[in-house]
Write an enzyme that holds these catalytic residues in place. Sequence first.
Site: not given
Lengths: 217, 217
Positions: B43, B112, B142
């Site tokens: 990521r 997700s 996050k």
Amino acid sequence: MGNLRREALELYLVTDRALSQGRPLAEIVCAAAEGGATMVQLREKACDTREFVELGRAIHAILQPLGIPLIVNDRADIALVIGAEGLHIGQHDMTYDDARRLLGPETIIGLSVENEEQARECLSFAGLDYIGASPVFATPTKTDTAEALGLEGLERLRRIVGPELPMVAIGGINRSNIQDIIRSGADGVAVVSAICSAPEPEAAARALLHEIKQAKR
Amino acid sequence: MGNLRREALELYLVTDRALSQGRPLAEIVCAAAEGGATMVQLREKACDTREFVELGRAIHAILQPLGIPLIVNDRADIALVIGAEGLHIGQHDMTYDDARRLLGPETIIGLSVENEEQARECLSFAGLDYIGASPVFATPTKTDTAEALGLEGLERLRRIVGPELPMVAIGGINRSNIQDIIRSGADGVAVVSAICSAPEPEAAARALLHEIKQAKR
């Protein structure tokens, strides 16, 4: 180099929503197309992928019926998903060889070239459709650009890549310098704020195209 | 759902260079693999495409000989260019249908899922390989995430998607809550800081995997 008609580079609109004075991108693109823009590059550096795809499909739906190629900046996945005619890559995007392998032989691929060394590298890129000489003049649109090439730099790049490879100039271009740019070896001009920020984008595009045609007479 | 062995979800490392305390990503990934990580997601939200490709190839070169699938976050073009085993998409990335069309039937695609409505949508996504229930607990990693699902939320998502669809939980996971998470219906856990920020990532991975195996005994 069979994917791109050379004339499609004449007036190449590069989009920038931040410079569009609050007007929707579709409105700018429609007006530019009406005024004679010959190709459009969708450049989005901040939006998420979902929004980029949706925007790309909307712009493609405008341009495809008009026969105006849509080129996506950097994102090969977006280009593939929306069926765009091409991809524009810079020196910090994926390599030309990776892009060509991913997109196949029939997609337009253009590459930004900022100096003579990068221009020489292009000689080994089989099938490269065009180069974008960047920036020809200093520009407020991008802040991460290399030193301005100037008209002499443009002429040097043209000598290095030879007469066959289509070349568009970008950076600080307006009506007053287009004729010099074309006479220095560019096949056309790529503009951002000269259309996106213009009070009347259609009239602006028409006036820019007029200068290009004058220089080519 | 034939692209993914369900066990590959057990200990799923999601990379974050900013949380890796200055250590190279390759070092973290090697250590995690040594400690038993079963899958890795690359990521990268800030780096340019050239760097993303180079990093992806380096990580893939580590994982491929070990038979550990590499999943790229968001960028289908990067996944294709480096030949990664899969793509992970969020709700703001390209749609599942676009991703599947682009990547073909044999690439792992995970999605997700942040709430029950999104879980119900998954029932129509033929071939979806797994869902990432996100976030199961509040997480510092996050900042743009939805409300935490909690263990009850995880159980509800499992009931909605049924027993067959592999599900990994992500968000705020550590040794102390893994057994509860597995018992609430997750096939495994995805972790960021629990490995990336650990003083000894290999030992951390081993300890996490131990908890997972305990819960599955």
